[in-house]
Design an enzyme around this catalytic site. Structure first.
Site, short mmCIF file in Angstrom:
data_model
loop_
_atom_site.label_atom_id
_atom_site.label_comp_id
_atom_site.label_asym_id
_atom_site.label_seq_id
_atom_site.Cartn_x
_atom_site.Cartn_y
_atom_site.Cartn_z
N HIS A 1 0.71 -0.99 5.14
CA HIS A 1 0.10 0.10 4.36
C HIS A 1 1.17 1.10 3.91
O HIS A 1 1.26 1.43 2.73
CB HIS A 1 -0.97 0.79 5.21
N GLU A 2 1.96 1.57 4.86
CA GLU A 2 2.96 2.59 4.50
C GLU A 2 4.02 2.01 3.58
O GLU A 2 4.48 2.66 2.64
CB GLU A 2 3.61 3.19 5.75
#
Ligand code: GLU
Ligand code: ZN
Length: 882
Positions: A298-299
């Site tokens: 995600h990051e």
């Protein structure tokens, strides 16, 4: 508190082209010098309005405009702003401030965690570091110099590439970092500490070599490999699936122990809650391994969906979060079992996001007002936002969606844009008009979709009629809401359970067995032709839209779908709907004081599953899990806490006894493999342990001595936290008091130095529904490993109690509510973001009977009257009492 409205958005008067920062870190204060190279926004008129910089909790030491020192009469200072008058279109502002990261317990801005300095600037933390235009549409290059004690802080990091470093006398050293990519201040990061790192390399698709580093405290260096593997998989996946290549020469992740959220995508320097990085067999469960993989992805994915293209204003938060959750979900689906991932996401969405959408904080995916933006990092922005993206993907198809995302990234690279800009790129690339679809961004609430069928045997036609509506939500009446575009993927099953070819009236040829209908009207019918016998519909396959679907299935039909539906998600869904019907019947019996009687069809459906060795074990585990109490609460008009708990526990007990043999067989077979196979964090092994562990938790309900012995064997002899924690949880919820205490004590002794494992020890006990839950939680708050200053601890103990232990939290005397309110009042002063998130269960008071409603409201009133409230807590409390 003041409400901020989307309709009031105005472009910034001034821009910042370059930001040059110097941090001097000391034990009792930090000095920040900022040099901002600024100019009048050329898109606006040539006059020079006053410049208003954001700044909070800063002690201004010096201020200069173009090298001219300003005196107090040259500017205006309030507790949130610094205002001055520029005299030319281009100018430089220099400021020096003193701040106190060493006493920052809100964990926003620059703060200390376990002796290291770190930052969290999203959404509005940078204004607690220096005076700035702290808004995402002001994008600047950054040069950052950090200086500190060399022994205490040997590692000094910021965004971008390292460009210089050196020693000073008196034991200090410094490092300078340069980030060439323009970014808003919320993506700024700084880290200083005594950290070790694991280093690796990734060669990008265009053959550039990127250095990868994950920094942790020295004792955690053995728990980093899984995150590193996940990072490399993410980088490769984003190149292959989205054509996105990494852009700097170095990518760093730092693990910190005190963190309000999961992790943060700061450019080139992601800062993570240690719970979202550290994972190894002995200390982290399978679920934790999968969570690490998902959050690392995600990051990393934010580097494009968030950083290269960012949000114009915070109302557009889902532009980056919804899209990035959609991307990480597809990644996790590709890395593991796609169907199981979808099942877990949908169960989570329906339990928690639907509850939010039906509560006092309900808001659209693109909100139009907020008091405190931190309160809008919600399930609606993230999870429903992802569902909205998923629907666009379904409507456009894989290929056109990819063209749309390519166009979006190309058209808006380096810009701060809106959700409308995203949708426009999707429309331009696909030629599909999404005007009506955009209501998903502006209308809040969960749509209901009622479906009716009509079969005409003579004409061989089958007609489905869809009626959609959406309940009222704060600020939006039901009658104001216009029809959504609802993509409904469906199939029609014949008597053998095969998908029929589907041809709608007016179409030339039949399509394959599954297709997507777009429901766009309040009421709309679709007629299929050439249907020789009455079919059974399989509706909303894969949960193709985030709606509450209703169709009058009987239990035999649901059992048929459970076995035959070609869509794996809908096989699970049929089982859930069957369980819901059976449980609701039991809840009714409980409320009427009748003897509870379990519909034996549920027993036989689950027996069939357990006896079929060809099924994916992870699916079997999911299908054995009855709908949770929180979900049963969400779908009740008035939730009867005790009846829900009593009915569900009765059903579990009955299933355990009736299915003892097949459960015991599956348990023993799987435990045998686990006993003889070293731990592997991969899908097939997750599946085996999932079935093994749910089987064990059922088996223990029978209280048989051989199950106790097996639990103790698993607890003692396993090589991983997944099996150990399950065995512990099973003991904690069992009547075997002596074994329970012994295991809890042994566990705490063994893992006392591992904060993340102790979090799990707290959670298992906080979630135990045995009587006396509140007293246990209160006693645990006195445990030396507990502190209100660490958000993970607060979530593990208090959050788990209020969110998962529903019978104890909702004790009829209101003691659970009083306890939670007490904690919120303390946390309001310590960490407003955590306080306001902890409050959520109290805001759901409308779901309960009148006595509980009164008790919950009284606690909300007490919080409101408790003194000076943070904007975070005030917004949630006042809106939930409104
Ligand atoms: N932007 C972060 C994420 O979802 C969370 C924001 C925060 O930590 O405040 O990846
Ligand atoms: Zn995110």
């Amino acid at each position: 508190s003041k409400t901020i409205y989307l309709k009031d958005y105005q472009a910034p008067d001034y821009l910042i082209d370059e930001t040059h920062l110097t941090f001097e870190l000391f034990e009792d204060h930090t000095l920040v010098h900022a040099q901002l190279v600024m100019r009048r926004n050329p898109a606006l008129s040539a006059d020079l309005p006053v410049l208003t910089l954001d700044g909070q909790q800063l002690e201004l030491l010096e201020l200069k405009l173009d090298d001219r020192a300003l005196s107090a009469t040259d500017y205006t200072l309030t507790d949130s702003h610094l205002t001055l008058q520029p005299t030319q279109a281009s100018f430089v502002v220099d400021s020096s401030v003193r701040i106190h990261p060493e006493s920052n317990t809100a964990l926003e801005g620059l703060y200390k965690s376990s002796g290291m300095f770190c930052t969290q600037c999203e959404a509005e933390g940078f204004r607690k570091i220096t005076y700035y235009l702290d808004r995402p549409d002001v994008m600047s290059s950054f040069t950052t110099t950090v200086s500190g004690d060399k022994q205490k802080y040997p590692i000094l990091l910021s965004n971008g590439n390292p460009v210089a470093s050196g020693q000073e006398d008196d034991g200090r050293h410094w490092a300078t970092w340069e980030d060439p990519f323009k970014k808003p201040a919320y993506l700024f990061a700084l880290v200083a500490g005594d950290l070790w790192c694991v280093e690796d390399k990734f060669t990008t698709v265009s053959s550039r070599e990127v250095t990868l580093r994950i920094y942790v405290e020295p004792e955690n260096i053995d728990k980093v490999q899984h995150a590193m593997d996940s990072l490399k998989k993410s980088m490769k996946w984003d190149e292959e699936v989205y054509g996105r290549e990494y852009d700097l020469d170095i990518f760093m992740i730092v693990a910190v122990n005190d963190f309000n959220m999961g992790a943060m995508e700061n450019k080139g320097l992601n800062i993570f809650n240690s719970s979202a990085v550290l994972a190894r067999a002995e200390t982290a469960t399978d679920a934790a391994h999968q969570r690490v993989e998902a959050i690392v992805a995600h990051e990393y994915f934010h580097n494009w969906s968030g950083n290269r293209v960012t949000c114009r204003d915070w109302f557009q938060l889902s532009l980056k979060e919804g899209f990035t959750v959609f991307r990480d979900a597809a990644f996790s689906a590709d890395m593991n079992s796609a169907t199981v991932k979808r099942i877990q996401d949908v169960a989570y969405l329906r339990t928690h996001q639907f509850a939010e959408d039906a509560g006092p904080m309900a808001h659209p995916v693109r909100p139009d007002a907020y008091m405190e933006i931190s309160n809008f990092y919600t399930l609606t922005i993230y999870e429903k936002g992802s569902e909205v993206l998923r629907m666009i993907h379904t409507l456009l198809g894989e290929e056109a969606f990819r063209k749309g995302s390519d166009l979006y990234f190309e058209r808006h690279d380096g810009q701060a844009v809106t959700c409308d800009d995203f949708v426009k790129a999707m429309e331009d690339a696909s030629g599909i008009d999404l005007t009506q679809f955009k209501r998903w961004y502006t209308q809040s609430g969960t749509p209901r979709l009622a479906v009716a069928e009509r079969y005409d045997a003579a004409a061989k036609t089958y007609t489905l009629t869809f009626i959609q509506s959406c309940p009222a939500t704060p600020g939006q009446r039901e009658s104001d809401k216009l029809p959504f575009v609802i993509p409904v993927e469906l199939g029609l099953l014949d008597a053998q359970g095969d998908d029929l070819p589907l041809r709608l009236q007016g179409e030339a040829a039949a399509a394959a067995g599954s297709r997507v209908l777009s429901v766009t009207e309040a009421q709309q019918s679709f007629t299929f032709v050439d249907i020789a016998e009455k079919p059974l519909p399989s509706l909303l396959r894969g949960f193709s839209a985030p709606v509450k679907l209703s169709f009058p299935y009987d239990r035999d039909q649901l059992m048929f779908l459970m076995q035959h539906d070609s869509d794996g998600f809908n096989r699970w869904e049929a089982g859930q709907q069957l369980s819901v019907q059976v449980l609701q019947e039991l809840i009714g019996q409980h409320q009427r004081g009748e003897t509870l009687e379990l519909d034996q069809r549920l027993v036989s459906a689950l027996r069939t599953l357990l006896q079929d060795g060809s099924l994916d074990q992870a699916m079997v585990a999911e299908m054995l899990s009855l709908p949770g109490e929180a979900y049963l609460t969400e779908i009740s008009d008035v939730a009867d806490v005790d009846a829900i708990h009593g009915a569900r526990e009765f059903a579990r007990q009955q299933l355990a006894e009736a299915l003892f043999e097949p459960l015991w067989q599956r348990y023993q077979a799987n435990r045998e493999v686990s006993r003889t196979t070293p731990y592997v964090a991969e899908a097939e092994h997750f599946a085996r342990r999932a079935l093994q562990n749910i089987a064990l938790s059922y088996l223990m309900l029978t209280g048989k001595p051989e199950v106790l012995a097996a639990t103790l064997e698993q607890y003692e002899a396993c090589d991983n936290m997944t099996e150990r924690l399950t065995a512990l949880a099973v003991l904690v919820n069992s009547p075997f008091e002596a074994e329970r205490s012994k295991a809890l004590a042994a566990f705490a002794e063994h893992f006392k130095d591992n904060a993340l494992v102790m979090d799990q020890w707290f959670s298992v006990q906080a979630a135990s529904t045995l009587p006396g839950g509140l007293a246990r939680v209160q006693a645990l708050m006195e445990h030396p490993a507990f502190t209100l200053k660490n958000p993970n601890k607060v979530r593990a103990l208090i959050g788990a109690f209020a969110g998962q232990n529903l019978v104890n939290f909702h004790a009829a005397d209101g003691s659970g509510y009083r306890f939670l309110a007490d904690q919120v009042i303390v946390l309001n002063a310590l960490n407003p973001q955590i306080a306001s998130r902890l409050l959520a269960p109290l805001t759901r008071w409308r779901k309960y009977g009148s006595e509980r409603q009164a008790l919950m409201k009284a606690e909300l009133e007490r919080i409101l009257a408790s003194g000076e409230l943070s904007a975070d807590v005030y917004e949630v409390v006042s809106k939930s009492l409104a």
